[in-house]
Design a protein around this motif. Structure first.
Motif, PDB file in Angstrom:
ATOM      1  N   GLU A 140       0.859  -1.185   0.000  1.00 18.70           N
ATOM      2  CA  GLU A 140       0.000   0.000   0.000  1.00 18.70           C
ATOM      3  C   GLU A 140       0.897   1.238   0.000  1.00 18.70           C
ATOM      4  OE1 GLU A 140      -2.079   3.226   0.640  1.00 18.70           O
ATOM      5  OE2 GLU A 140      -1.031   2.588   2.474  1.00 18.70           O
ATOM      6  N   ARG A 141       0.702   2.124  -0.990  1.00 15.33           N
ATOM      7  CA  ARG A 141       1.708   3.139  -1.270  1.00 15.33           C
ATOM      8  C   ARG A 141       1.741   4.282  -0.255  1.00 15.33           C
ATOM      9  NH1 ARG A 141       1.197   2.989  -7.812  1.00 15.33           N
ATOM     10  NH2 ARG A 141      -0.750   1.969  -7.264  1.00 15.33           N
ATOM     11  N   ARG A 142       0.616   4.655   0.304  1.00 11.02           N
ATOM     12  CA  ARG A 142       0.672   5.734   1.287  1.00 11.02           C
ATOM     13  C   ARG A 142       1.523   5.325   2.477  1.00 11.02           C
ATOM     14  NH1 ARG A 142      -4.592   7.827   4.508  1.00 11.02           N
ATOM     15  NH2 ARG A 142      -4.248   5.817   5.532  1.00 11.02           N
ATOM     16  N   THR A 143       1.330   4.122   2.974  1.00 15.79           N
ATOM     17  CA  THR A 143       2.120   3.634   4.112  1.00 15.79           C
ATOM     18  C   THR A 143       3.595   3.571   3.762  1.00 15.79           C
ATOM     19  OG1 THR A 143       0.238   2.323   4.876  1.00 15.79           O
ATOM     20  CG2 THR A 143       2.417   1.712   5.707  1.00 15.79           C
ATOM     21  N   LEU A 144       3.916   3.070   2.569  1.00 15.05           N
ATOM     22  CA  LEU A 144       5.307   2.988   2.130  1.00 15.05           C
ATOM     23  C   LEU A 144       5.950   4.377   2.062  1.00 15.05           C
ATOM     24  CD1 LEU A 144       7.677   1.314   0.983  1.00 15.05           C
ATOM     25  CD2 LEU A 144       6.624   1.569  -1.293  1.00 15.05           C
ATOM     26  N   ILE A 145       5.219   5.345   1.507  1.00 15.80           N
ATOM     27  CA  ILE A 145       5.729   6.711   1.382  1.00 15.80           C
ATOM     28  C   ILE A 145       6.003   7.321   2.754  1.00 15.80           C
ATOM     29  CG2 ILE A 145       5.009   9.060   0.744  1.00 15.80           C
ATOM     30  CD1 ILE A 145       3.602   7.717  -1.704  1.00 15.80           C
ATOM     31  N   VAL A 146       5.091   7.132   3.683  1.00 15.73           N
ATOM     32  CA  VAL A 146       5.245   7.711   5.022  1.00 15.73           C
ATOM     33  C   VAL A 146       6.458   7.112   5.742  1.00 15.73           C
ATOM     34  CG1 VAL A 146       4.185   7.851   7.306  1.00 15.73           C
ATOM     35  CG2 VAL A 146       2.835   8.395   5.268  1.00 15.73           C
ATOM     36  N   TRP A 147       6.630   5.806   5.670  1.00 11.47           N
ATOM     37  CA  TRP A 147       7.757   5.172   6.354  1.00 11.47           C
ATOM     38  C   TRP A 147       9.094   5.569   5.732  1.00 11.47           C
ATOM     39  CZ3 TRP A 147       8.064   3.218  10.978  1.00 11.47           C
ATOM     40  CH2 TRP A 147       6.908   2.729  11.601  1.00 11.47           C
TER      41      TRP A 147
END
Length: 406
Positions: free
Chosen positions: A81-88
């Motif tokens: 899931e890209r939002r989670t990846l971007i945030v981390w």
């Protein structure tokens, strides 16, 4: 792409203006982390007692880290899931920037710079995410807007770094950068829509599929080459420019050198132009036109060895050309498999920044051996190779009886 690698998802298309601007800002601020060091090379060299030529390799180390991240991290945008990846990734980038700021030795500085490059790839997860969420008829324009943010981040990083270093030393640059990325991490967590995974496969399978995409898609292969040659020229200029401006007849300070980023920021004007016209099927004409601009820019900059006006004109024209080629390339590669856009980005941007790393490495050595004259010959030669590659590539398609797709 095989069926077992697909995870069909219903992704709502269309992005609000506020979300597009947030993504553009985040792209610019994160990618800026790669470029803060360029106007600071003399200060870093003095701080750690290392040779200027060795300090110049910081640019190469950062770009190599970025290329590794593009190859190994970006494909995760299709698996997670890209939002989670971007945030981390953004949160990890904050830590890496702080590691640069507190570096006690040159070895630590180089290692932390490599890590900054690796984690700055979050910018290249945002671009394919925007292409996926955008309505098809506005995809080129939205990608162009976000790429304007990216270019402004690349160029204004130098201005900000020069001014901050003049006021508080080079370490303050990385402390402020970490704070800015931290604020944007919070904004991205709140403002980005969720984007489900697009592929159902293992990580190893994901990496293998990147290679298959390169083999299968001639548009991707050609645009990888064009992008690498264009960005190599960008890196040649900005790696060698600090040495030119600190020497006679200029003798500029770090703050003044940083202001040259404002000159290059004019190149952002070509991003939306290229995006709009590429959407209308003019990608080939755009690529040739921007390639010609690149060649002309080096002619102007050759006179910039001792004259400021042609140097400024050449910088503006080069940045227009590089950004134009880049956005045109992306408008073409994002017409390929929608479920694999992160992997398409991984392949293209790995080639793009490998070209940049090679350009900065070559510029360091050519500048030491032959000065600004050699730098301009190197950049001009790369511009000629780019134009030849475009013309030969398109001619080969016509000879084989295929209609060029770009």
């Amino acid at each position: 792409m095989s069926t077992e690698e697909q995870a069909p998802q219903h992704v709502q298309t269309g992005l609000s203006r506020a979300t597009v601007l947030l993504m553009a800002a985040a792209t610019g601020v994160t990618v800026a982390s790669l470029y803060y060091c360029q106007p600071l090379l003399d200060a870093m060299s003095s701080s750690f007692g290392i040779a200027p030529a060795t300090a110049g390799l910081l640019v190469t180390f950062t770009q190599v880290g970025y290329a590794v991240g593009l190859l190994l991290v970006i494909p995760l945008g299709d698996l997670l899931e890209r939002r989670t990846l971007i945030v981390w990734l953004s949160a990890a980038l904050v830590a890496a920037l702080l590691l640069v700021a507190v570096s006690p030795t040159g070895t630590w500085l180089f290692a932390a710079s490599l890590l900054v490059g690796l984690l700055s790839v979050v910018a290249q997860i945002l671009v394919p995410l925007a292409a996926t969420l955008a309505a098809p008829e506005e995809r080129g324009a939205i990608v162009g807007t976000i790429m304007s943010g990216l270019l402004l981040g690349i160029l204004l990083a130098r201005t900000a770094a020069g001014l901050l270093a003049e006021a508080g030393g080079w370490r303050s640059v990385y402390v402020v950068a970490a704070a800015c990325v931290a604020l944007l991490t919070v904004a991205l967590r709140r403002g980005l829509p969720r984007s489900p995974a697009m592929a159902a496969t293992t990580y190893a399978g994901l990496l293998r599929s990147v290679g298959r995409l390169i083999v299968r898609e001639p548009i991707l292969r050609r645009r990888m080459l064009y992008g690498a040659l264009a960005f190599a020229q960008f890196s040649v200029l900005w790696t060698a420019l600090t040495g030119l401006l600190t020497a006679a007849p200029y003798h500029y300070s770090e703050a003044v050198i940083g202001l040259f980023g404002l000159i290059g920021a004019a190149g952002a004007a070509s991003a939306q132009f290229a995006g709009r016209h590429a959407d209308k099927g003019r990608a080939l004409a755009l690529t040739i036109g921007f390639g010609v601009l690149l060649g002309l820019s080096w002619i102007a900059m050759a006179a910039g060895r001792s004259h400021l006006v042609p140097l400024i004109v050449g910088i503006v024209v080069l940045d227009l050309g590089v950004q134009g080629v880049h956005v045109t390339n992306q408008s073409q590669i994002y017409t390929l498999a929608g479920e694999a856009r992160s992997r398409v980005t991984s392949a293209y941007m790995t080639a793009y920044f490998a070209g940049g790393a090679l350009g900065s490495w070559s510029a360091t050595r050519v500048a030491a051996a032959d000065g600004w004259r050699g730098v301009c010959l190197l950049g001009g030669g790369l511009a000629v190779v780019l134009l030849v590659a475009v013309i030969v590539g398109e001619a080969s398609l016509r000879i084989r009886g295929r209609q060029p797709a770009s």
